[in-house]
Design an enzyme around this catalytic site. Structure first.
Site, PDB file in Angstrom:
ATOM      1  N   GLY A   1      -6.245  -0.541 -15.851  1.00 43.11           N
ATOM      2  CA  GLY A   1      -5.928  -1.402 -14.706  1.00 43.11           C
ATOM      3  C   GLY A   1      -6.230  -0.810 -13.350  1.00 43.11           C
TER       4      GLY A   1
ATOM      5  N   TYR B   1       5.597  -1.580   3.664  1.00 45.49           N
ATOM      6  CA  TYR B   1       6.206  -0.761   2.609  1.00 45.49           C
ATOM      7  C   TYR B   1       7.603  -1.251   2.235  1.00 45.49           C
ATOM      8  CZ  TYR B   1       2.148   2.022   2.277  1.00 45.49           C
ATOM      9  OH  TYR B   1       0.854   2.382   2.024  1.00 45.49           O
TER      10      TYR B   1
ATOM     11  N   HIS C   1      -0.038   9.324  -6.172  1.00 43.29           N
ATOM     12  CA  HIS C   1       0.014   8.747  -4.822  1.00 43.29           C
ATOM     13  C   HIS C   1       1.444   8.670  -4.286  1.00 43.29           C
ATOM     14  CE1 HIS C   1      -4.220   6.686  -5.132  1.00 43.29           C
ATOM     15  NE2 HIS C   1      -4.291   7.996  -5.006  1.00 43.29           N
TER      16      HIS C   1
ATOM     17  N   CYS D   1      17.452  15.208  10.437  1.00 43.56           N
ATOM     18  CA  CYS D   1      17.200  15.524  11.849  1.00 43.56           C
ATOM     19  C   CYS D   1      17.080  14.295  12.742  1.00 43.56           C
ATOM     20  CB  CYS D   1      15.942  16.392  11.973  1.00 43.56           C
ATOM     21  SG  CYS D   1      14.427  15.456  11.794  1.00 43.56           S
TER      22      CYS D   1
ATOM     23  N   CYS E   1      10.579  19.765   9.964  1.00 41.66           N
ATOM     24  CA  CYS E   1      11.640  19.306   9.042  1.00 41.66           C
ATOM     25  C   CYS E   1      11.043  18.907   7.697  1.00 41.66           C
ATOM     26  CB  CYS E   1      12.410  18.144   9.673  1.00 41.66           C
ATOM     27  SG  CYS E   1      13.666  17.458   8.576  1.00 41.66           S
TER      28      CYS E   1
ATOM     29  N   CYS F   1      10.445  12.737   6.268  1.00 37.19           N
ATOM     30  CA  CYS F   1      10.564  12.964   7.709  1.00 37.19           C
ATOM     31  C   CYS F   1       9.179  13.258   8.292  1.00 37.19           C
ATOM     32  CB  CYS F   1      11.493  14.142   7.952  1.00 37.19           C
ATOM     33  SG  CYS F   1      11.712  14.493   9.699  1.00 37.19           S
TER      34      CYS F   1
ATOM     35  N   ASN G   1      -9.115  -3.128 -18.851  1.00 33.16           N
ATOM     36  CA  ASN G   1      -9.045  -3.843 -17.576  1.00 33.16           C
ATOM     37  C   ASN G   1      -9.221  -5.337 -17.837  1.00 33.16           C
ATOM     38  OD1 ASN G   1      -9.705  -4.862 -14.820  1.00 33.16           O
ATOM     39  ND2 ASN G   1      -9.816  -2.680 -14.313  1.00 33.16           N
TER      40      ASN G   1
HETATM   41  P1  OAD Z   1      -7.052  -2.295  -7.374  1.00 38.67           P
HETATM   42  O1  OAD Z   1      -6.352  -3.488  -6.815  1.00 38.67           O
HETATM   43  O2  OAD Z   1      -8.213  -1.760  -6.654  1.00 38.67           O
HETATM   44  O3  OAD Z   1      -7.515  -2.619  -8.860  1.00 38.67           O
HETATM   45  C1  OAD Z   1      -6.651  -3.225  -9.779  1.00 38.67           C
HETATM   46  C2  OAD Z   1      -7.415  -3.391 -11.080  1.00 38.67           C
HETATM   47  O4  OAD Z   1      -6.518  -3.907 -12.052  1.00 38.67           O
HETATM   48  C3  OAD Z   1      -8.598  -4.365 -11.012  1.00 38.67           C
HETATM   49  O5  OAD Z   1      -9.726  -3.733 -11.563  1.00 38.67           O
HETATM   50  C4  OAD Z   1      -8.138  -5.561 -11.859  1.00 38.67           C
HETATM   51  O6  OAD Z   1      -9.226  -6.153 -12.577  1.00 38.67           O
HETATM   52  C5  OAD Z   1      -7.181  -4.879 -12.817  1.00 38.67           C
HETATM   53  N1  OAD Z   1      -6.125  -5.758 -13.383  1.00 38.67           N
HETATM   54  C6  OAD Z   1      -5.394  -6.721 -12.793  1.00 38.67           C
HETATM   55  N2  OAD Z   1      -4.482  -7.229 -13.636  1.00 38.67           N
HETATM   56  C7  OAD Z   1      -4.637  -6.581 -14.821  1.00 38.67           C
HETATM   57  C8  OAD Z   1      -4.001  -6.644 -16.103  1.00 38.67           C
HETATM   58  N3  OAD Z   1      -2.989  -7.478 -16.341  1.00 38.67           N
HETATM   59  N4  OAD Z   1      -4.452  -5.810 -17.076  1.00 38.67           N
HETATM   60  C9  OAD Z   1      -5.465  -4.958 -16.851  1.00 38.67           C
HETATM   61  N5  OAD Z   1      -6.099  -4.840 -15.665  1.00 38.67           N
HETATM   62  C10 OAD Z   1      -5.687  -5.644 -14.660  1.00 38.67           C
HETATM   63  O7  OAD Z   1      -5.919  -1.170  -7.587  1.00 38.67           O
HETATM   64  P2  OAD Z   1      -6.106   0.401  -7.864  1.00 38.67           P
HETATM   65  O8  OAD Z   1      -7.325   0.668  -8.660  1.00 38.67           O
HETATM   66  O9  OAD Z   1      -4.813   0.885  -8.365  1.00 38.67           O
HETATM   67  O10 OAD Z   1      -4.025   3.550  -2.783  1.00 38.67           O
HETATM   68  O11 OAD Z   1      -6.314   0.938  -6.418  1.00 38.67           O
HETATM   69  C11 OAD Z   1      -6.351   2.319  -6.210  1.00 38.67           C
HETATM   70  C12 OAD Z   1      -5.669   2.720  -4.930  1.00 38.67           C
HETATM   71  O12 OAD Z   1      -6.162   1.951  -3.846  1.00 38.67           O
HETATM   72  C13 OAD Z   1      -4.174   2.433  -4.882  1.00 38.67           C
HETATM   73  O13 OAD Z   1      -3.398   3.481  -5.420  1.00 38.67           O
HETATM   74  C14 OAD Z   1      -3.897   2.267  -3.436  1.00 38.67           C
HETATM   75  C15 OAD Z   1      -5.054   1.346  -3.145  1.00 38.67           C
HETATM   76  O14 OAD Z   1      -5.397   1.138  -1.869  1.00 38.67           O
HETATM   77  C16 OAD Z   1      -3.477   3.766  -1.574  1.00 38.67           C
HETATM   78  O15 OAD Z   1      -2.775   2.955  -1.007  1.00 38.67           O
HETATM   79  C17 OAD Z   1      -3.800   5.105  -1.012  1.00 38.67           C
HETATM   80 ZN    ZN Z   2      13.835  15.424   9.524  1.00 40.36          ZN
END
Ligand code: OAD
Ligand code: ZN
Length: 304
Positions: free
Chosen positions: A235, A69, A145, A200, A158, A153, A261
């Site tokens: 995306g 992170y 998210h 804390c 807390c 914390c 996408n």
């Molecule tokens: P993904 O990495 O699963 O998907 C990203 C998408 O963006 C893919 O379908 C790509 O084809 C598309 N993509 C890439 N570049 C692009 C562009 N320039 N224009 C348009 N599309 C593009 O990411 P998320 O769907 O966001 O959660 O993933 C969902 C969640 O899973 C995230 O919030 C995160 C992850 O693990 C947690 O960490 C809980």
């Molecule tokens: Zn705290």
């Protein structure tokens, strides 16, 4: 029926829609240099989501999770919003949206935690000061998210949350972003050198939603999705629920779905519209905007 890629028809639909939601994912920020999760170069191709992005993973080794992170904080801090963020921010602005889709409401629901949509909203709102648009009041954005820069914390009694953009967040994490890029995390940063709660002193964690946790603002989102007649999906691989289910819900209620996408994504064959390509280009076209390098965003007149 296969989805349509007719931009003019989509523009007409946009013009007549009343309640519009956009559901965004990592592809929205790809052009800003933020890695996605599942695509080429995606984070979950190199790293195990279970050890870095679950409560159990954090408990077992907070040092590893914090390095991941910390890396993402540093990347987001150095990134700038791209034209896809700007297009959505402009469409959020009532004075712009009025020219594209008169009388409509719009909310961007993002799964991204990088804060770039908020920064873009602030920048675009500042371009139109005369309308009295302030990002907070008028530009509806839900970061379901959480935020990379919230630090929460872990102590049950807390739970203090603080917005913190310090770079590096602690001295011990400084420089470890390079380890993340090379795929070799340091498992042994002492607990006391990881971020601590400013109230804390307990161990703090990133204020993001991990797998197995409940996303933020679900009640508000449910209401918006329930009344939406157009869902714009931007995306996202549409593999992580609940976000992945919103488009289908809108369709089940008689609304329309448009997917933007780079590639094919889960369930896109069911969409009414499918625009394959970089969303930083296709969204600008779809909203009919001109986004100059320096200067005010404007809505194209129909002949352009
Ligand atoms: P993904 O990495 O699963 O998907 C990203 C998408 O963006 C893919 O379908 C790509 O084809 C598309 N993509 C890439 N570049 C692009 C562009 N320039 N224009 C348009 N599309 C593009 O990411 P998320 O769907 O966001 O959660 O993933 C969902 C969640 O899973 C995230 O919030 C995160 C992850 O693990 C947690 O960490 C809980
Ligand atoms: Zn705290």
């Amino acid at each position: 029926m296969a989805p349509s890629n007719n931009m003019d028809a989509f523009r007409e639909l946009l013009a007549s829609s009343r309640h519009i939601v956009a559901v965004a994912g990592a592809g929205l920020s790809a052009a800003s240099g933020i890695p996605t999760f599942r695509g080429a170069g995606g984070m979950w191709r190199k790293y195990n989501a279970i050890s870095l992005a679950t409560p159990e993973g954090f408990k077992a080794n907070p040092s590893l999770s914090w390095q991941f992170y910390h890396y993402r904080r540093e990347t987001a801090l150095r990134a700038q919003p791209n034209n896809a963020h700007r297009a959505l921010s402009a469409f959020s602005l009532p004075t712009i949206r009025q020219q594209i889709s008169p009388g409509s409401t719009f909310t961007l629901i993002t799964q991204n935690v990088d804060g770039l949509s908020q920064r873009s909203n602030d920048q675009i709102a500042a371009m139109f000061p005369e309308e009295g648009n302030t990002a907070d009041e008028k530009l509806q954005l839900i970061e379901m998210h959480g935020k990379l820069f919230d630090v929460s914390c872990t102590a049950k009694d807390c739970r203090h949350v603080e917005y913190n953009t310090k770079s590096p967040i602690t001295e011990a994490l400084g420089g470890t972003e390079l380890l993340v890029e090379h795929g070799t995390l340091d498992p042994d940063i002492p607990l006391e050198d990881l971020p601590r709660c400013s109230k804390c002193g307990s161990l703090a964690r990133p204020g993001v939603v991990w797998f197995g946790e409940r996303p933020f603002h679900l009640d508000d989102i449910d209401k918006l999705v329930e009344k939406a007649d157009l869902c714009v999906v931007v995306g996202t691989s549409s593999t992580v629920y609940p976000a992945a289910g919103y488009a289908m819900e809108v369709q089940e209620n008689g609304g329309k779905v448009a997917v933007f996408n780079l590639d094919r994504s889960e369930g896109d064959e069911e969409a009414d519209y499918l625009f394959l390509g970089p969303c930083e280009e296709t969204l600008v076209q779809a909203f009919g905007l001109t986004i100059p390098e320096n200067g005010k965003i404007s809505v194209n007149t129909p002949s352009e």
